[in-house]
Enzyme design. Structure first.
Site, short mmCIF file in Angstrom:
data_model
loop_
_atom_site.label_atom_id
_atom_site.label_comp_id
_atom_site.label_asym_id
_atom_site.label_seq_id
_atom_site.Cartn_x
_atom_site.Cartn_y
_atom_site.Cartn_z
N HIS A 85 0.83 -1.20 0.00
CA HIS A 85 0.00 0.00 0.00
C HIS A 85 0.86 1.26 0.00
O HIS A 85 1.72 1.44 0.86
CB HIS A 85 -0.95 -0.02 1.20
CG HIS A 85 -2.00 -1.07 1.05
ND1 HIS A 85 -2.40 -1.88 2.09
CD2 HIS A 85 -2.71 -1.46 -0.04
CE1 HIS A 85 -3.34 -2.71 1.64
NE2 HIS A 85 -3.54 -2.49 0.36
N HIS A 121 2.82 -3.83 6.68
CA HIS A 121 1.89 -2.74 6.40
C HIS A 121 1.95 -1.77 7.57
O HIS A 121 2.58 -2.03 8.58
CB HIS A 121 0.46 -3.28 6.30
CG HIS A 121 0.16 -4.04 5.05
ND1 HIS A 121 -0.65 -3.56 4.06
CD2 HIS A 121 0.56 -5.27 4.63
CE1 HIS A 121 -0.75 -4.45 3.08
NE2 HIS A 121 -0.01 -5.51 3.40
N GLU A 131 1.85 3.65 3.06
CA GLU A 131 2.38 3.03 4.28
C GLU A 131 3.90 3.07 4.27
O GLU A 131 4.59 2.05 4.14
CB GLU A 131 1.80 1.62 4.40
CG GLU A 131 0.28 1.66 4.47
CD GLU A 131 -0.42 0.30 4.35
OE1 GLU A 131 0.27 -0.74 4.40
OE2 GLU A 131 -1.66 0.30 4.22
N GLU A 149 1.09 -5.10 10.99
CA GLU A 149 0.71 -3.69 10.93
C GLU A 149 1.60 -2.93 11.90
O GLU A 149 1.54 -3.12 13.12
CB GLU A 149 -0.77 -3.52 11.32
CG GLU A 149 -1.74 -4.19 10.36
CD GLU A 149 -1.86 -3.49 9.01
OE1 GLU A 149 -1.44 -2.31 8.90
OE2 GLU A 149 -2.36 -4.12 8.06
O1 PAY Z 1 -4.10 -8.68 5.08
O2 PAY Z 1 -6.10 -8.70 5.89
C1 PAY Z 1 -4.99 -8.20 5.77
C2 PAY Z 1 -4.64 -6.95 6.49
C3 PAY Z 1 -5.63 -5.90 6.38
C4 PAY Z 1 -4.99 -4.59 5.93
C5 PAY Z 1 -5.62 -4.26 4.60
O3 PAY Z 1 -6.67 -3.60 4.57
O4 PAY Z 1 -5.06 -4.68 3.59
C6 PAY Z 1 -5.16 -3.56 7.01
C7 PAY Z 1 -4.95 -2.12 6.60
C8 PAY Z 1 -3.71 -1.97 5.75
O5 PAY Z 1 -2.57 -2.01 6.24
O6 PAY Z 1 -3.86 -1.80 4.55
C9 PAY Z 1 -4.91 -1.20 7.81
C10 PAY Z 1 -4.78 0.26 7.44
C11 PAY Z 1 -4.85 1.15 8.65
C12 PAY Z 1 -5.91 0.67 6.50
O7 PAY Z 1 -5.62 1.23 5.43
O8 PAY Z 1 -7.08 0.43 6.82
ZN ZN Z 2 -1.73 -1.83 4.04
#
Ligand code: PAY
Ligand code: ZN
Length: 313
Positions: free
Chosen positions: A69, A196, A72, A272
Site C-alpha cells: 500500500h 503494512h 504506508e 501492521e
Molecule cells: O491482510 O487482511 C490483511 C490486512 C488488512 C490490511 C488491509 O486492509 O489490507 C489492514 C490495513 C492496511 O494495512 O492496509 C490497515 C490500514 C490502517 C488501512 O488502510 O485500513
Molecule cells: Zn496496508
C-alpha cells in the site's frame, strides 16, 4: 546506517533512493546478496527483491514483503533495515547460521507507482496506479491474490473500481501481484512476512472467513508464534502489537497471506506497524519513528526467521 541522499531529506525512501540503496547493498555484499528484478509495475518501474543467503537453492526460505500500500511508508523502511541488518551482520550468529542454512528474500516496495504518487500528488493514496475501465485509477494489491479472490462483497474488499479496496477485474490481474506470485511459486517460501501500517497488529490467516485455520497444528503454530512476537515487540519499547486473526480486524478476500498460507502452506503474517491509531498519526509518522519501530520489530522478525528455518519440511 546509510541512506542515499534524497532519502535523508525526509528520512523515508523514495522509489529512486530505495533502488540506489538495494543496488548498493547487493554490490557491497556480493558473496551473500543478489539483486533480482522480479517484475515491473503498471507504469513500468522495476520491482526489486534482494536474495540474502550463502548459497542458492536451499530449502528453507523466508520472504519479507513491504509496502503493498502506497501510503504506508514505514512498511518500506522496516524490510529495508532488516535486509541491511542481515547483510551487515552476516558473519556473526544468529545471522551467519541462518544464511548458511537458508535464504531470506526481501522485497521492500511492492507498489512503487503508488508510492511515487504519494510523493507527487496524494499522500494518502493506497492502491496501485492501474487505469480502470470506468475511468477511475487503482487496484488494491492486497486484495488481488488468488486464494478465495473476490469471494466477499464488502466495503473492505470491494468490487467497485473507484473504491480504495478494489479487488481488481480478476485474481492476479496486477503485474505487481503477479511478480510476487511468480517469486513465491518459484522459491516456495516456508514463511512470509508482509509489512503494512498502521494499527500495531500481528495478523494471521484467515482474512476471508471468521473460521479458524482448519489444520489444528497450523492454527497453533500461527497463533503461538504471533503471541510470542507480540511479547518480543512489547519488551523493546513497551508498544503493544496485538496478535489476532486477520478477519477480526475486518474481512478481506485476496490478501497476500491468505494466499501464501492457503496455496503454499507458508507460515504467514501481516504485520501492521506503528502507530496504534489515527489519532497517533496514522500513516504519517515523523522519520524519527523509523528507528524505534525497526528496533521493536527486529526481535520478532528474528524469532520468525529462526522458527521458519527450523520448521520440519
Ligand atoms: O491482510 O487482511 C490483511 C490486512 C488488512 C490490511 C488491509 O486492509 O489490507 C489492514 C490495513 C492496511 O494495512 O492496509 C490497515 C490500514 C490502517 C488501512 O488502510 O485500513
Ligand atoms: Zn496496508
Amino acid at each position: 546506517s546509510t541512506f542515499a541522499t534524497d532519502a535523508a531529506a525526509t528520512g523515508y525512501h523514495t522509489v529512486a533512493s530505495l533502488e540506489e540503496d538495494v543496488r548498493r547493498l547487493a554490490e557491497e555484499h556480493p558473496e551473500i546478496a543478489e539483486l533480482h528484478e522480479i517484475g515491473r509495475s503498471v507504469e513500468g518501474r522495476p520491482l526489486w527483491a534482494l536474495r540474502i543467503g550463502e548459497r542458492r537453492g536451499s530449502t528453507r526460505k523466508v520472504a519479507v514483503l513491504g509496502c503493498h500500500h502506497a501510503r504506508e511508508w514505514l512498511a518500506v523502511e522496516v524490510p529495508h533495515l532488516l535486509a541491511e541488518h542481515l547483510l551487515e551482520n552476516s558473519s556473526s550468529d544468529p545471522v551467519q547460521r541462518w544464511l548458511q542454512q537458508g535464504e531470506v528474500w526481501v522485497a521492500p516496495m511492492v507498489n512503487p507507482d503508488g508510492h511515487e504518487y504519494t510523493r507527487t500528488d496524494h499522500r494518502l493514496w493506497r492502491k496501485n496506479r492501474r487505469p480502470n475501465r470506468d475511468g477511475s485509477v487503482g487496484v488494491d494489491p492486497n486484495r488481488n491474490y488468488g486464494y478465495m479472490w473476490g469471494s466477499l462483497d464488502v466495503s473492505t474488499s470491494s468490487h467497485v473500481p473507484s473504491d480504495a479496496t478494489y479487488v481488481g477485474p480478476r485474481a492476479f490481474s496486477e503485474p505487481e501481484v503477479r511478480a510476487v506470485r511468480d517469486l513465491v511459486a518459484r522459491e516456495r517460501f516456508s514463511g512470509v512476512l508482509s509489512y503494512h501500517s498502521y494499527s500495531q497488529l500481528i495478523l494471521y490467516p484467515w482474512g476471508y472467513t471468521a473460521e479458524r485455520i482448519a489444520d489444528q497444528s497450523d492454527f497453533a503454530e500461527h497463533r503461538d508464534l504471533a503471541q510470542e512476537m507480540e511479547q518480543l515487540i512489547r519488551k523493546v519499547h513497551g508498544r503493544t502489537y496485538v496478535a489476532q486473526q486477520s478477519s477480526e480486524l475486518y474481512p478481506t478476500a485476496g490478501d497476500t497471506t491468505d494466499w501464501t498460507y492457503g496455496e503454499y502452506d507458508a507460515v504467514s503474517f501481516t504485520i501492521e506497524l506503528r502507530p496504534a491509531s489515527a489519532e497517533e498519526g496514522g500513516f504519517i509518522l515523523p522519520s524519527s519513528e523509523i528507528r524505534p519501530c525497526w528496533e521493536e520489530n527486529r526481535p520478532a522478525a528474528f524469532e520468525f526467521i529462526e522458527r521458519v528455518l527450523e520448521r520440519p519440511e
